[in-house]
Design an enzyme around this catalytic site. Structure first.
Site, mmCIF file in Angstrom:
data_model
loop_
_atom_site.group_PDB
_atom_site.id
_atom_site.type_symbol
_atom_site.label_atom_id
_atom_site.label_comp_id
_atom_site.label_asym_id
_atom_site.label_seq_id
_atom_site.Cartn_x
_atom_site.Cartn_y
_atom_site.Cartn_z
ATOM 1 N N GLU A 1 7.283 4.043 -9.217
ATOM 2 C CA GLU A 1 6.709 5.378 -9.374
ATOM 3 C C GLU A 1 6.019 5.766 -8.067
ATOM 4 O OE1 GLU A 1 7.026 7.736 -11.790
ATOM 5 O OE2 GLU A 1 6.119 8.684 -10.062
ATOM 6 N N LYS B 1 9.379 0.597 -2.386
ATOM 7 C CA LYS B 1 8.065 1.043 -2.857
ATOM 8 C C LYS B 1 6.951 0.475 -1.970
ATOM 9 C CE LYS B 1 4.682 2.424 -5.400
ATOM 10 N NZ LYS B 1 4.253 3.782 -5.595
ATOM 11 N N CYS C 1 -3.476 1.540 -4.524
ATOM 12 C CA CYS C 1 -2.160 1.111 -4.032
ATOM 13 C C CYS C 1 -2.112 0.665 -2.575
ATOM 14 C CB CYS C 1 -1.154 2.232 -4.215
ATOM 15 S SG CYS C 1 -0.851 2.575 -5.939
HETATM 16 C C1 UDX Z 1 -0.418 6.673 -3.046
HETATM 17 C C2 UDX Z 1 0.954 7.215 -2.637
HETATM 18 O O1 UDX Z 1 0.790 8.495 -2.011
HETATM 19 C C3 UDX Z 1 1.864 7.327 -3.849
HETATM 20 O O2 UDX Z 1 3.170 7.716 -3.446
HETATM 21 C C4 UDX Z 1 1.935 5.979 -4.544
HETATM 22 O O3 UDX Z 1 2.726 6.089 -5.708
HETATM 23 C C5 UDX Z 1 0.553 5.473 -4.888
HETATM 24 O O4 UDX Z 1 -0.261 5.430 -3.717
HETATM 25 P P1 UDX Z 1 -2.610 7.685 -4.144
HETATM 26 O O5 UDX Z 1 -3.229 6.398 -3.757
HETATM 27 O O6 UDX Z 1 -2.798 8.183 -5.527
HETATM 28 O O7 UDX Z 1 -1.026 7.622 -3.901
HETATM 29 O O8 UDX Z 1 -3.161 8.849 -3.184
HETATM 30 P P2 UDX Z 1 -2.821 9.366 -1.699
HETATM 31 O O9 UDX Z 1 -2.793 10.840 -1.742
HETATM 32 O O10 UDX Z 1 -1.639 8.713 -1.140
HETATM 33 O O11 UDX Z 1 -4.120 8.946 -0.884
HETATM 34 C C6 UDX Z 1 -4.468 7.596 -0.647
HETATM 35 C C7 UDX Z 1 -5.691 7.534 0.232
HETATM 36 O O12 UDX Z 1 -5.399 7.958 1.565
HETATM 37 C C8 UDX Z 1 -6.848 8.425 -0.245
HETATM 38 O O13 UDX Z 1 -8.055 7.756 -0.082
HETATM 39 C C9 UDX Z 1 -6.754 9.627 0.670
HETATM 40 O O14 UDX Z 1 -7.979 10.294 0.804
HETATM 41 C C10 UDX Z 1 -6.317 8.963 1.973
HETATM 42 N N1 UDX Z 1 -5.626 9.873 2.901
HETATM 43 C C11 UDX Z 1 -4.458 10.469 2.548
HETATM 44 C C12 UDX Z 1 -6.164 10.080 4.172
HETATM 45 O O15 UDX Z 1 -7.204 9.527 4.514
HETATM 46 N N2 UDX Z 1 -5.493 10.900 5.048
HETATM 47 C C13 UDX Z 1 -4.322 11.512 4.721
HETATM 48 O O16 UDX Z 1 -3.771 12.241 5.578
HETATM 49 C C14 UDX Z 1 -3.788 11.288 3.438
#
Ligand code: UDX
Ligand code: ADP
Length: 473
Positions: A159, A218, A274
């Site tokens: 996912e 993944k 993740c």
């Molecule tokens: C992530 C993946 O995006 C998703 O595809 C996977 O299924 C699960 O892990 P998630 O952890 O829910 O999803 O959120 P995501 O939007 O990826 O952000 C992860 C972290 O990175 C957050 O703390 C976010 O604030 C940070 N982030 C994200 C940044 O610091 N800078 C960015 O440009 C993007």
């Protein structure tokens, strides 16, 4: 024809995923099961156990019609044609692979339970993120434990939803990835699962591969995303020294189509359940397969993330005249990103811990995270020796951002919640100690930077040179 789906694990992945399947496939009965009775009770109530924009509406519309939440795992498994395994795979905290390898005990428990109760043919789908070759382990457990009346095909179908945008991601995915055996039975299973997604996803977006490619994709996908954040965060440190602005740099490099503009937001470091777990998992795999150079390469992604959190906190201490003992600091945002109440691996936890180590008193506000969760995260023994008393002495949880900022020396923005952009900063400034500092770890106040300075704030942003610093010092 698939008539019944069972999903083991009613968490951030299983709950939203099955809600969307139920909505999109009205002829299929979807039952989400969990060993956690409290969680299932919450799914069956008006207070869902997770906050996700758009989720409540879908659950309300489908629950009791073709979407069910239950603790009767055996029955749901017996009745299902397809069984999703959506349980957690946390990093192991002890034993071989401690701190890096994924703990597969929940996956194994599911496999054993399925083998024990299943009758007839079942397609078992690995949805949780797992190390490469986990499907082989599941197959071996089935082979060794299955009764003669049951048979299985194991698929990998990771996912890719992100929290906060899960419903949109599920309804409009970039791709669906399904890995399975090259045998005719394996291909038939892939087709059956693909048919479910084809209710709302164009066939061209459904990628089929062998099982290992799917499992590794993944991990690699999350590792690449985490790597981009560590890359831009490393550049942010250079920006603060040179006078370059990380947002301008990100825009400039992101317009190159080969690089792309997404995931280039400098921050206090990535959090969430993740990224760190999956990169560590991949590092462990590399080490297990004797690829130390590859392991070291990915290790740097995690280290830069830790460095960014430390660097941000050290900067706060330096600006506050090298001492924050007994100073009051407002922490705005505790979730690991906006639009979620999830705090797993949130950078806020680490930043609060580091500030508490210096003796600061913290007023924490988050629009979604519950008080008990914050206290629990900060008292968690795996992070430091802090005991609950110390946490209770140094921490105040506010239910209002203005209250959180009152009488503080500094505001630290850890999560990019939209409401922080439109607070009445004049009111906040008046109620703060002077000089009043804002440390913006998410750069959400960049557009009002000049206004805040006019009000009298000293504004410090990730990736922007602080006022007093000179070039090349
Ligand atoms: C992530 C993946 O995006 C998703 O595809 C996977 O299924 C699960 O892990 P998630 O952890 O829910 O999803 O959120 P995501 O939007 O990826 O952000 C992860 C972290 O990175 C957050 O703390 C976010 O604030 C940070 N982030 C994200 C940044 O610091 N800078 C960015 O440009 C993007
Ligand atoms: P994710 O973010 O991967 O969805 P969560 O921790 O939110 O992870 O959810 C995983 C869920 O799986 C939890 O609610 C947990 O109780 C459930 N779970 C773990 N092991 C089992 C098991 N053997 N049988 C049923 N449910 C399980």
């Amino acid at each position: 024809m698939v008539q019944r789906i069972c999903c083991i694990g009613a968490g951030y992945v299983g709950g939203p995923t099955c809600s969307v399947i139920a909505q999109m496939c009205p002829e299929i009965t979807v039952t989400v099961v969990d060993i956690n009775q409290k969680r299932i009770l919450a799914w069956n109530s008006d207070q869902l156990p997770i906050f996700e924009p758009g989720l409540q509406e879908v659950v309300k519309a489908c629950r009791g019609v073709n979407l069910f939440f239950s603790t009767d795992i055996a029955r749901a498994v017996q009745e299902a044609d397809i069984i999703f395994i959506s349980v957690n795979t946390p990093t192991k905290m002890f034993g071989i692979g401690k701190g890096r390898a994924a703990d597969l005990k929940y996956i194994e428990a599911c496999a054993r339970q399925i083998a024990e109760v299943a009758v007839g043919f079942k397609i078992v789908v690995e949805k949780s993120t797992v190390p490469v070759q986990a499907a082989d382990s599941i197959r071996r457990i089935f082979d060794a434990n299955t009764k003669s009346s049951a048979s299985f095909q194991v698929l990998s179908n990771p996912e890719f939803l992100a929290e906060g945008t899960a419903m949109r991601d599920l309804k409009h995915p970039n791709r669906i990835l399904i890995g399975g055996d090259a045998t005719p039975e394996g291909q038939m299973a892939i087709e059956a699962l693909s048919n479910i997604y084809e209710h709302w996803v164009p066939k061209s977006k459904i990628i089929t591969t062998n099982t290992w490619s799917s499992e590794l994709s993944k991990l690699a996908s999350n590792a690449f995303l985490a790597q981009r954040i560590s890359s831009i965060n490393s550049i942010s440190a250079l920006c603060e020294m040179t006078g370059a602005d990380v947002e301008e740099v990100a825009t400039a490099i992101g317009t190159d189509q080969r690089i792309g503009s997404h995931f280039l937001k400098a921050s206090v470091g990535f959090g969430g359940s993740c990224f760190q777990k999956d990169v560590l998992n991949m590092i462990y795999l590399c080490e297990a397969f004797n690829l130390p150079e590859v392991a070291q390469y990915w290790q740097q992604v995690v280290e830069i993330n830790e460095y960014q959190r430390r660097r941000f906190t050290s900067h706060i201490v330096r600006c506050l005249f090298n001492t924050i003992t007994d100073k009051k600091i407002a922490i705005l945002g505790f979730a690991f990103k906006k639009d979620t109440g999830d705090t797993r691996e949130s950078s806020s936890i680490y930043i609060c811990k580091y500030l508490m180590e210096e003796g600061a008193r913290l007023n924490i506000f988050d629009p979604q995270v519950k008080k008990e969760q914050i206290l629990d995260d900060l008292a968690h023994s795996s992070l430091s020796q802090d005991d609950t008393d110390k946490v209770l002495r140094l921490i105040t949880i506010s239910s209002d951002p203005y209250e959180a900022c009152e009488n503080t020396h500094a505001i630290v923005i850890c999560t990019e919640w939209d409401i922080f952009k439109t607070l009445d900063y004049e009111r906040i400034y008046k109620a703060m100690q002077k000089p009043a500092f804002i440390f913006d770890g998410r750069r959400i106040l960049n557009c009002v930077y000049d206004y805040l300075k006019q009000l009298g704030f000293q504004v410090e942003m990730i990736g922007k040179r602080a006022g007093q610093k000179t070039l090349y010092h």
